[in-house]
Design a protein around this motif. Structure first.
Motif, PDB file in Angstrom:
ATOM      1  N   GLY A   1       0.787  -1.229   0.000  1.00  0.00           N
ATOM      2  CA  GLY A   1       0.000   0.000   0.000  1.00  0.00           C
ATOM      3  C   GLY A   1       0.814   1.272   0.000  1.00  0.00           C
ATOM      4  O   GLY A   1       0.299   2.341   0.358  1.00  0.00           O
ATOM      5  N   SER A   2       2.067   1.199  -0.400  1.00  0.00           N
ATOM      6  CA  SER A   2       2.893   2.407  -0.443  1.00  0.00           C
ATOM      7  C   SER A   2       2.309   3.421  -1.417  1.00  0.00           C
ATOM      8  O   SER A   2       1.885   3.070  -2.523  1.00  0.00           O
ATOM      9  N   VAL A   3       2.304   4.684  -0.985  1.00  0.00           N
ATOM     10  CA  VAL A   3       1.874   5.770  -1.863  1.00  0.00           C
ATOM     11  C   VAL A   3       2.860   6.927  -1.762  1.00  0.00           C
ATOM     12  O   VAL A   3       3.583   7.067  -0.776  1.00  0.00           O
ATOM     13  N   CYS A   4       2.869   7.744  -2.810  1.00  0.00           N
ATOM     14  CA  CYS A   4       3.577   9.023  -2.821  1.00  0.00           C
ATOM     15  C   CYS A   4       2.537  10.118  -2.999  1.00  0.00           C
ATOM     16  O   CYS A   4       1.416   9.857  -3.449  1.00  0.00           O
ATOM     17  N   PHE A   5       2.914  11.324  -2.666  1.00  0.00           N
ATOM     18  CA  PHE A   5       2.029  12.480  -2.821  1.00  0.00           C
ATOM     19  C   PHE A   5       2.741  13.517  -3.677  1.00  0.00           C
ATOM     20  O   PHE A   5       3.880  13.883  -3.392  1.00  0.00           O
ATOM     21  N   TYR A   6       2.038  13.984  -4.734  1.00  0.00           N
ATOM     22  CA  TYR A   6       2.644  14.907  -5.691  1.00  0.00           C
ATOM     23  C   TYR A   6       1.868  16.211  -5.768  1.00  0.00           C
ATOM     24  O   TYR A   6       0.639  16.217  -5.899  1.00  0.00           O
ATOM     25  N   ALA A   7       2.587  17.299  -5.649  1.00  0.00           N
ATOM     26  CA  ALA A   7       2.094  18.628  -5.998  1.00  0.00           C
ATOM     27  C   ALA A   7       3.147  19.218  -6.914  1.00  0.00           C
ATOM     28  O   ALA A   7       4.336  18.887  -6.773  1.00  0.00           O
ATOM     29  N   PRO A   8       2.785  20.063  -7.873  1.00  0.00           N
ATOM     30  CA  PRO A   8       3.787  20.572  -8.812  1.00  0.00           C
ATOM     31  C   PRO A   8       5.035  21.082  -8.095  1.00  0.00           C
ATOM     32  O   PRO A   8       4.960  21.923  -7.204  1.00  0.00           O
ATOM     33  N   GLY A   9       6.163  20.464  -8.470  1.00  0.00           N
ATOM     34  CA  GLY A   9       7.436  20.829  -7.866  1.00  0.00           C
ATOM     35  C   GLY A   9       7.889  19.937  -6.743  1.00  0.00           C
ATOM     36  O   GLY A   9       9.065  19.962  -6.374  1.00  0.00           O
ATOM     37  N   TYR A  10       6.982  19.120  -6.188  1.00  0.00           N
ATOM     38  CA  TYR A  10       7.306  18.319  -5.005  1.00  0.00           C
ATOM     39  C   TYR A  10       6.726  16.915  -5.108  1.00  0.00           C
ATOM     40  O   TYR A  10       5.562  16.734  -5.459  1.00  0.00           O
ATOM     41  N   LEU A  11       7.533  15.926  -4.724  1.00  0.00           N
ATOM     42  CA  LEU A  11       7.068  14.547  -4.583  1.00  0.00           C
ATOM     43  C   LEU A  11       7.475  14.060  -3.201  1.00  0.00           C
ATOM     44  O   LEU A  11       8.670  13.981  -2.884  1.00  0.00           O
ATOM     45  N   LEU A  12       6.493  13.760  -2.372  1.00  0.00           N
ATOM     46  CA  LEU A  12       6.765  13.146  -1.071  1.00  0.00           C
ATOM     47  C   LEU A  12       6.737  11.651  -1.309  1.00  0.00           C
ATOM     48  O   LEU A  12       5.676  11.063  -1.540  1.00  0.00           O
ATOM     49  N   SER A  13       7.935  11.048  -1.304  1.00  0.00           N
ATOM     50  CA  SER A  13       8.088   9.699  -1.874  1.00  0.00           C
ATOM     51  C   SER A  13       8.065   8.571  -0.851  1.00  0.00           C
ATOM     52  O   SER A  13       8.219   7.406  -1.231  1.00  0.00           O
ATOM     53  N   GLY A  14       7.866   8.877   0.435  1.00  0.00           N
ATOM     54  CA  GLY A  14       7.865   7.804   1.419  1.00  0.00           C
ATOM     55  C   GLY A  14       9.137   6.984   1.319  1.00  0.00           C
ATOM     56  O   GLY A  14      10.235   7.537   1.196  1.00  0.00           O
ATOM     57  N   ASP A  15       8.985   5.656   1.341  1.00  0.00           N
ATOM     58  CA  ASP A  15      10.147   4.780   1.192  1.00  0.00           C
ATOM     59  C   ASP A  15      10.191   4.139  -0.191  1.00  0.00           C
ATOM     60  O   ASP A  15      10.771   3.074  -0.380  1.00  0.00           O
ATOM     61  N   THR A  16       9.584   4.799  -1.183  1.00  0.00           N
ATOM     62  CA  THR A  16       9.621   4.282  -2.556  1.00  0.00           C
ATOM     63  C   THR A  16      10.889   4.699  -3.278  1.00  0.00           C
ATOM     64  O   THR A  16      11.527   3.881  -3.935  1.00  0.00           O
ATOM     65  N   LEU A  17      11.270   5.972  -3.160  1.00  0.00           N
ATOM     66  CA  LEU A  17      12.428   6.480  -3.901  1.00  0.00           C
ATOM     67  C   LEU A  17      13.289   7.345  -2.995  1.00  0.00           C
ATOM     68  O   LEU A  17      12.782   8.239  -2.320  1.00  0.00           O
ATOM     69  N   PHE A  18      14.589   7.041  -3.010  1.00  0.00           N
ATOM     70  CA  PHE A  18      15.596   7.771  -2.243  1.00  0.00           C
ATOM     71  C   PHE A  18      16.694   8.264  -3.180  1.00  0.00           C
ATOM     72  O   PHE A  18      16.808   7.777  -4.306  1.00  0.00           O
TER      73      PHE A  18
END
Length: 195
Positions: free
Chosen positions: A119-136
């Motif tokens: 159930g991993s999700v990321c949150f995107y707003a233009p200019g920003y991606l809150l990537s959790g533990d998906t992408l480092f």
């Protein structure tokens, strides 16, 4: 375009990043993840009209302060249903891929990125991606030696995150930020490195 403030609070023994995302004009915001210290997170959110707590995934280090934080802030909790059973409280809102979360004049898009957890999700707003533990910086999150999960996370990154603009700031669940443009050239290297 609405102006956005993103505050990062580093907490706990695993150097977790908790984010407060705020629409600068309305002072409305959300908290992303709930690690280690609910009272500190609530203090950092002073002056922000927090509407919800968004959970990137159900690993304990991202949700261990969730019950206390939800009580302190008095707001609903949102998580993907595939990780809901791992949370210490039942989510009030089910996050789905493509869903838009309104935060004042801002809109955060939910991107379901299975791999690190189902159930991993990321949150995107233009200019920003809150990537959790998906992408480092330097690669995908841990898939614990599981080939299927590794293939999932690579597909999530390739198909859903690397289509974002190069200058998108990637704000991960631990450690320092990076950008989509910095990470995209290394995809084949990560695949070759394997799970």
């Amino acid at each position: 375009m609405p102006e956005i403030d993103v505050r990062c609070i580093r907490l706990g023994p695993l150097d977790n990043n908790v984010y407060i995302v705020v629409d600068r004009e309305t002072r409305r915001g959300v908290v992303v993840d709930a690690s280690d210290d609910a009272s500190r997170i609530a203090r950092e959110a002073t002056g922000v009209q927090v509407s919800s707590i968004l959970i990137t995934h159900g690993d304990q280090d991202h949700v261990d302060a969730l019950e206390d934080l939800a009580r302190l802030l008095g707001v609903p909790v949102a998580a993907h249903p595939l990780d809901a059973s791992r949370l210490p409280v039942k989510p009030d809102i089910e996050l789905q891929d493509g869903m838009e979360i309104e935060v004042g004049a801002l809109s955060l898009r939910v991107i379901h990125t299975p791999g690190h957890t189902p159930g991993s999700v990321c949150f995107y707003a233009p200019g920003y991606l809150l990537s959790g533990d998906t992408l480092f910086p330097g690669g995908p999150g841990n898939t614990y030696g599981d080939r299927r999960r590794f293939d999932q996370i690579i597909a999530s990154i390739q198909d859903k995150l690397f289509v974002l603009p190069d200058d998108t700031q990637v704000l991960p669940g631990h450690g320092d930020p990076t950008t989509i443009g910095n990470e995209r050239p290394y995809l084949e290297e990560w695949i070759a490195r394997g799970w």
